[in-house]
Design an enzyme around this catalytic site. Structure first.
Site, PDB file in Angstrom:
ATOM      1  N   GLY A  69      46.246  -7.798 -36.373  1.00 20.84           N
ATOM      2  CA  GLY A  69      45.279  -8.889 -36.468  1.00 20.84           C
ATOM      3  C   GLY A  69      45.918 -10.081 -37.153  1.00 20.84           C
ATOM      4  N   GLU A  70      45.102 -10.845 -37.877  1.00 17.48           N
ATOM      5  CA  GLU A  70      45.486 -12.039 -38.638  1.00 17.48           C
ATOM      6  C   GLU A  70      46.300 -13.046 -37.831  1.00 17.48           C
ATOM      7  OE1 GLU A  70      49.263 -10.771 -41.469  1.00 17.48           O
ATOM      8  OE2 GLU A  70      47.331  -9.865 -41.938  1.00 17.48           O
TER       9      GLU A  70
END
Length: 342
Positions: free
Chosen positions: A307-308
């Site tokens: 993610g991120e």
């Protein structure tokens, strides 16, 4: 908040989706015509060629640019986390936001290499959404506020926008959102997320199934789905996707949660994600199924599940290289190279 990011209601957001502009066909044609004269066989650079034309079409200019890259990471907490669906406690969301701000996360290092501008937007982290198994995750006012936050965060001067998220419990919300939009049960969509064991996986599937049974009306309306089983960071991503289209900024979507959020726009309008590319195919199993449902081929497949916006940032380098080859290569005439059938 800029006036253009104020919508006030889900009805107004629906109208904003309907009003999204199409591609600049003239810019796309100029890109294709230019590509035909570059010192290479036609099609030899594969998807790099189409990425350059895509960039031109959605930026509305030729030549396209890929210098100014904005990376947006939205963070939110989820009430469903109390169901034991994550290997980490909800406090990790705020802790990771602090890590982003201190420059210690993977996305910070990727942005440093790219020279990209990273903006992290925490969304009411002290107030998780409602537990979607018991009530709608977001009321309309909260959903609208998150959509507006996403819209307001988009830099209209960027050449490319990378979208990502952080939120303990959000792969469960993403699975529920994907199931609501595309069909199927919890077991069809959940995956290990942060690294849950088999018991944790069973809890995730059960939570999704309970939410699906509670919110049957959400299957009829993508925005109802976003409100009932989504989250603030997912709504913010949906808002950013729409605002980027209006601001003529092409978009790179990160992994499963990000794609699930953007799928709301695809279900509201058939061409709703034409200005977006999915950066990579996540190791999260639901992402593969979601990409198949949306008929989207991602740019990369590296086994990522962080993610991120990490995968989006990696793909941004690919777009930058596509634009650089398109803009910088010599033509057959300028290089004195014989073209096809010369």
């Amino acid at each position: 908040m800029p006036d253009e990011a104020r919508i006030g209601s889900l009805t107004a957001f629906r109208a904003r989706v309907a009003a999204m502009p199409g591609p600049d066909e003239a810019a796309a044609e100029r890109a294709k015509a230019h590509d035909a004269h570059l010192t290479k066989p036609a099609g030899a650079l594969g998807r790099l060629e189409s990425l350059a034309a895509w960039s031109a079409a959605w930026q509305g200019r030729h030549p396209p640019r890929a210098e100014r890259i904005q990376v947006l990471v939205f963070a939110g907490n989820h009430g469903v986390a109390v169901r034991g669906v994550s290997a980490y406690p909800s406090a990790v969301t705020a802790q990771m936001v602090a890590n982003f701000e201190a420059g210690g996360a993977a996305i910070n290092q990727l942005c440093d290499v790219l020279g990209a501008e990273l903006t992290v937007v925490p969304l009411d982290l002290d107030t998780p959404t409602e537990d979607m198994t018991q009530a709608p995750a977001l009321g309309e006012a909260d959903c609208v506020a998150a959509l507006e936050a996403g819209m307001a965060a988009v830099d209209g001067g960027a050449d490319l926008l990378c979208l990502g998220e952080m939120g303990i419990g959000n792969t469960t919300a993403a699975a529920a959102l994907a199931a609501t939009l595309c069909g199927g049960d919890g077991a069809s969509w959940v995956g290990p997320g942060t690294g849950v064991d088999s018991d944790g996986l069973a809890r995730k599937a059960a939570a999704v199934d309970t939410a699906l049974a509670r919110h049957t009306e959400a299957r009829r309306d993508p925005l109802a789905a976003l409100s009932c089983v989504g989250g603030r960071e997912l709504a913010a991503i949906a808002g950013a996707v729409v605002q980027a289209r209006h601001r003529r900024v092409p978009v790179l979507l990160d992994g499963f949660a990000c794609t699930a959020a953007a799928a709301v726009i695809a279900r509201l309008r058939d061409d709703g994600l034409d200005h977006a590319q999915v950066a990579h195919r996540s190791a999260e199993p639901g992402h593969r199924r979601l990409l198949e449902s949306l008929a989207i081929e991602p740019l990369l497949d590296l086994g990522l599940r962080l993610g991120e916006a990490s995968g989006a940032a990696l793909a941004a380098a690919l777009v930058r290289m596509a634009v650089a080859t398109h803009n910088g290569m010599a033509t057959f005439d300028s290089a004195g190279v014989s073209g096809p059938a010369d």
